[in-house]
Design a protein around this motif. Structure first.
Motif, PDB file in Angstrom:
ATOM      1  N   LYS A   4      32.037  46.528  33.348  1.00 41.83           N
ATOM      2  CA  LYS A   4      32.465  45.708  34.472  1.00 41.83           C
ATOM      3  C   LYS A   4      33.607  46.414  35.189  1.00 41.83           C
ATOM      4  O   LYS A   4      34.480  47.005  34.552  1.00 41.83           O
ATOM      5  N   ILE A   5      33.584  46.342  36.497  1.00 43.17           N
ATOM      6  CA  ILE A   5      34.636  46.928  37.318  1.00 43.17           C
ATOM      7  C   ILE A   5      35.548  45.790  37.774  1.00 43.17           C
ATOM      8  O   ILE A   5      35.084  44.800  38.324  1.00 43.17           O
ATOM      9  N   SER A   6      36.843  45.947  37.541  1.00 43.54           N
ATOM     10  CA  SER A   6      37.812  44.950  37.979  1.00 43.54           C
ATOM     11  C   SER A   6      38.893  45.644  38.800  1.00 43.54           C
ATOM     12  O   SER A   6      39.037  46.868  38.747  1.00 43.54           O
ATOM     13  N   VAL A   7      39.622  44.850  39.567  1.00 41.37           N
ATOM     14  CA  VAL A   7      40.668  45.406  40.422  1.00 41.37           C
ATOM     15  C   VAL A   7      41.947  44.599  40.302  1.00 41.37           C
ATOM     16  O   VAL A   7      41.928  43.421  39.937  1.00 41.37           O
ATOM     17  N   THR A   8      43.051  45.262  40.594  1.00 40.01           N
ATOM     18  CA  THR A   8      44.335  44.600  40.783  1.00 40.01           C
ATOM     19  C   THR A   8      44.911  45.168  42.078  1.00 40.01           C
ATOM     20  O   THR A   8      44.549  46.265  42.494  1.00 40.01           O
ATOM     21  N   LYS A   9      45.775  44.406  42.726  1.00 42.84           N
ATOM     22  CA  LYS A   9      46.385  44.929  43.944  1.00 42.84           C
ATOM     23  C   LYS A   9      47.896  44.879  43.818  1.00 42.84           C
ATOM     24  O   LYS A   9      48.450  44.037  43.122  1.00 42.84           O
ATOM     25  N   GLY A  10      48.533  45.801  44.488  1.00 47.79           N
ATOM     26  CA  GLY A  10      49.982  45.862  44.510  1.00 47.79           C
ATOM     27  C   GLY A  10      50.435  47.042  45.340  1.00 47.79           C
ATOM     28  O   GLY A  10      49.745  48.060  45.410  1.00 47.79           O
ATOM     29  N   ASP A  11      51.557  46.921  45.991  1.00 48.32           N
ATOM     30  CA  ASP A  11      52.123  47.999  46.817  1.00 48.32           C
ATOM     31  C   ASP A  11      51.125  48.521  47.843  1.00 48.32           C
ATOM     32  O   ASP A  11      51.005  49.727  48.051  1.00 48.32           O
ATOM     33  N   TYR A  17      39.629  49.410  37.596  1.00 45.78           N
ATOM     34  CA  TYR A  17      39.551  49.553  36.144  1.00 45.78           C
ATOM     35  C   TYR A  17      38.122  49.332  35.677  1.00 45.78           C
ATOM     36  O   TYR A  17      37.392  48.529  36.249  1.00 45.78           O
ATOM     37  N   LEU A  18      37.761  50.029  34.618  1.00 35.66           N
ATOM     38  CA  LEU A  18      36.474  49.839  33.954  1.00 35.66           C
ATOM     39  C   LEU A  18      36.728  49.084  32.667  1.00 35.66           C
ATOM     40  O   LEU A  18      37.573  49.490  31.866  1.00 35.66           O
ATOM     41  N   GLN A  19      36.015  47.991  32.466  1.00 35.97           N
ATOM     42  CA  GLN A  19      36.089  47.251  31.205  1.00 35.97           C
ATOM     43  C   GLN A  19      34.796  47.521  30.462  1.00 35.97           C
ATOM     44  O   GLN A  19      33.714  47.164  30.931  1.00 35.97           O
ATOM     45  N   SER A  20      34.928  48.166  29.305  1.00 33.25           N
ATOM     46  CA  SER A  20      33.757  48.576  28.544  1.00 33.25           C
ATOM     47  C   SER A  20      34.075  48.511  27.058  1.00 33.25           C
ATOM     48  O   SER A  20      35.090  49.051  26.608  1.00 33.25           O
ATOM     49  N   ARG A  24      39.883  48.569  28.341  1.00 36.08           N
ATOM     50  CA  ARG A  24      40.082  48.665  29.783  1.00 36.08           C
ATOM     51  C   ARG A  24      40.570  50.071  30.113  1.00 36.08           C
ATOM     52  O   ARG A  24      41.569  50.540  29.569  1.00 36.08           O
ATOM     53  N   TYR A  25      39.862  50.735  31.022  1.00 37.23           N
ATOM     54  CA  TYR A  25      40.181  52.109  31.412  1.00 37.23           C
ATOM     55  C   TYR A  25      40.500  52.158  32.899  1.00 37.23           C
ATOM     56  O   TYR A  25      39.806  51.563  33.714  1.00 37.23           O
ATOM     57  N   TYR A  26      41.535  52.908  33.230  1.00 36.85           N
ATOM     58  CA  TYR A  26      41.905  53.115  34.627  1.00 36.85           C
ATOM     59  C   TYR A  26      40.899  54.069  35.264  1.00 36.85           C
ATOM     60  O   TYR A  26      40.570  55.114  34.686  1.00 36.85           O
ATOM     61  N   LEU A  27      40.410  53.748  36.456  1.00 31.65           N
ATOM     62  CA  LEU A  27      39.498  54.630  37.174  1.00 31.65           C
ATOM     63  C   LEU A  27      40.208  55.381  38.302  1.00 31.65           C
ATOM     64  O   LEU A  27      40.291  56.597  38.285  1.00 31.65           O
ATOM     65  N   PHE A  28      40.702  54.648  39.294  1.00 30.51           N
ATOM     66  CA  PHE A  28      41.371  55.279  40.437  1.00 30.51           C
ATOM     67  C   PHE A  28      42.103  54.230  41.250  1.00 30.51           C
ATOM     68  O   PHE A  28      41.961  53.032  41.014  1.00 30.51           O
ATOM     69  N   THR A  29      42.873  54.697  42.222  1.00 29.31           N
ATOM     70  CA  THR A  29      43.611  53.838  43.150  1.00 29.31           C
ATOM     71  C   THR A  29      43.269  54.257  44.564  1.00 29.31           C
ATOM     72  O   THR A  29      43.098  55.447  44.839  1.00 29.31           O
ATOM     73  N   GLN A  30      43.168  53.282  45.450  1.00 28.85           N
ATOM     74  CA  GLN A  30      42.964  53.606  46.861  1.00 28.85           C
ATOM     75  C   GLN A  30      43.769  52.642  47.719  1.00 28.85           C
ATOM     76  O   GLN A  30      44.230  51.612  47.239  1.00 28.85           O
ATOM     77  N   SER A  31      43.926  52.986  48.977  1.00 29.53           N
ATOM     78  CA  SER A  31      44.660  52.129  49.907  1.00 29.53           C
ATOM     79  C   SER A  31      43.971  50.778  50.030  1.00 29.53           C
ATOM     80  O   SER A  31      42.750  50.680  49.922  1.00 29.53           O
ATOM     81  N   PHE A  32      44.776  49.752  50.286  1.00 28.78           N
ATOM     82  CA  PHE A  32      44.241  48.402  50.364  1.00 28.78           C
ATOM     83  C   PHE A  32      43.321  48.240  51.558  1.00 28.78           C
ATOM     84  O   PHE A  32      43.604  48.687  52.656  1.00 28.78           O
ATOM     85  N   SER A  33      42.190  47.593  51.324  1.00 29.57           N
ATOM     86  CA  SER A  33      41.252  47.194  52.366  1.00 29.57           C
ATOM     87  C   SER A  33      40.770  45.798  51.996  1.00 29.57           C
ATOM     88  O   SER A  33      40.313  45.571  50.870  1.00 29.57           O
ATOM     89  N   LYS A  34      40.899  44.869  52.922  1.00 34.34           N
ATOM     90  CA  LYS A  34      40.557  43.480  52.633  1.00 34.34           C
ATOM     91  C   LYS A  34      39.100  43.334  52.186  1.00 34.34           C
ATOM     92  O   LYS A  34      38.808  42.624  51.228  1.00 34.34           O
ATOM     93  N   GLY A  35      38.172  44.010  52.842  1.00 34.50           N
ATOM     94  CA  GLY A  35      36.758  43.905  52.497  1.00 34.50           C
ATOM     95  C   GLY A  35      36.458  44.423  51.098  1.00 34.50           C
ATOM     96  O   GLY A  35      35.707  43.802  50.349  1.00 34.50           O
ATOM     97  N   VAL A  36      37.059  45.545  50.733  1.00 36.70           N
ATOM     98  CA  VAL A  36      36.854  46.114  49.399  1.00 36.70           C
ATOM     99  C   VAL A  36      37.462  45.193  48.343  1.00 36.70           C
ATOM    100  O   VAL A  36      36.826  44.888  47.335  1.00 36.70           O
ATOM    101  N   VAL A  75      35.178  58.890  32.766  1.00 36.88           N
ATOM    102  CA  VAL A  75      36.030  58.154  31.829  1.00 36.88           C
ATOM    103  C   VAL A  75      35.325  57.963  30.488  1.00 36.88           C
ATOM    104  O   VAL A  75      35.899  58.187  29.427  1.00 36.88           O
ATOM    105  N   LEU A  76      34.053  57.574  30.537  1.00 35.62           N
ATOM    106  CA  LEU A  76      33.315  57.348  29.293  1.00 35.62           C
ATOM    107  C   LEU A  76      33.076  58.653  28.536  1.00 35.62           C
ATOM    108  O   LEU A  76      33.109  58.679  27.305  1.00 35.62           O
ATOM    109  N   LYS A  77      32.865  59.748  29.272  1.00 39.56           N
ATOM    110  CA  LYS A  77      32.689  61.055  28.635  1.00 39.56           C
ATOM    111  C   LYS A  77      33.977  61.497  27.947  1.00 39.56           C
ATOM    112  O   LYS A  77      33.972  61.980  26.817  1.00 39.56           O
ATOM    113  N   GLU A  78      35.100  61.333  28.626  1.00 38.63           N
ATOM    114  CA  GLU A  78      36.400  61.716  28.048  1.00 38.63           C
ATOM    115  C   GLU A  78      36.750  60.845  26.848  1.00 38.63           C
ATOM    116  O   GLU A  78      37.354  61.314  25.884  1.00 38.63           O
ATOM    117  N   GLU A  79      36.390  59.583  26.882  1.00 42.14           N
ATOM    118  CA  GLU A  79      36.675  58.678  25.775  1.00 42.14           C
ATOM    119  C   GLU A  79      35.867  59.068  24.539  1.00 42.14           C
ATOM    120  O   GLU A  79      36.333  58.948  23.423  1.00 42.14           O
TER     121      GLU A  79
END
Length: 81
Positions: A4-11, A17-20, A24-36, A75-79
């Motif tokens: 499952k892919i989950s998100v948090t927002k801040g700054d 994040y990937l929950q598997s 919970r594993y960090y995937l990446f961060t991107q600039s905020f977009s309301k639609g995303v 992420v899964l390969k590295e884990e």
């Protein structure tokens, strides 16, 4: 195993994040977009992303959905290593 892919927002950023396997594993961060953020706000399974049909309606969301499988595999390969 359901992933499952989950998100948090801040700054003015969205953190993905990937929950598997109960972890919970960090995937990446991107600039905020309301639609995303609204799309991922409640969490999305990988199966939902593969079934996504609204291409070309929100280019920012399209690019985010395209890169998630790449980051997930990495992420899964590295884990496993």
């Amino acid at each position: 195993m359901k992933n499952k892919i989950s998100v948090t927002k801040g700054d003015n950023k969205i953190h993905f994040y990937l929950q598997s396997g109960g972890k919970r594993y960090y995937l990446f961060t991107q600039s905020f977009s309301k639609g995303v953020y609204q799309f991922f706000q409640g969490g999305r399974s990988e199966a939902e992303l593969y079934k996504y049909k609204n291409w070309r309606k929100n280019p920012r969301l399209d690019k985010t959905i395209e890169k998630i499988p790449l980051y997930t595999r990495y992420v899964l390969k590295e884990e496993a290593a």
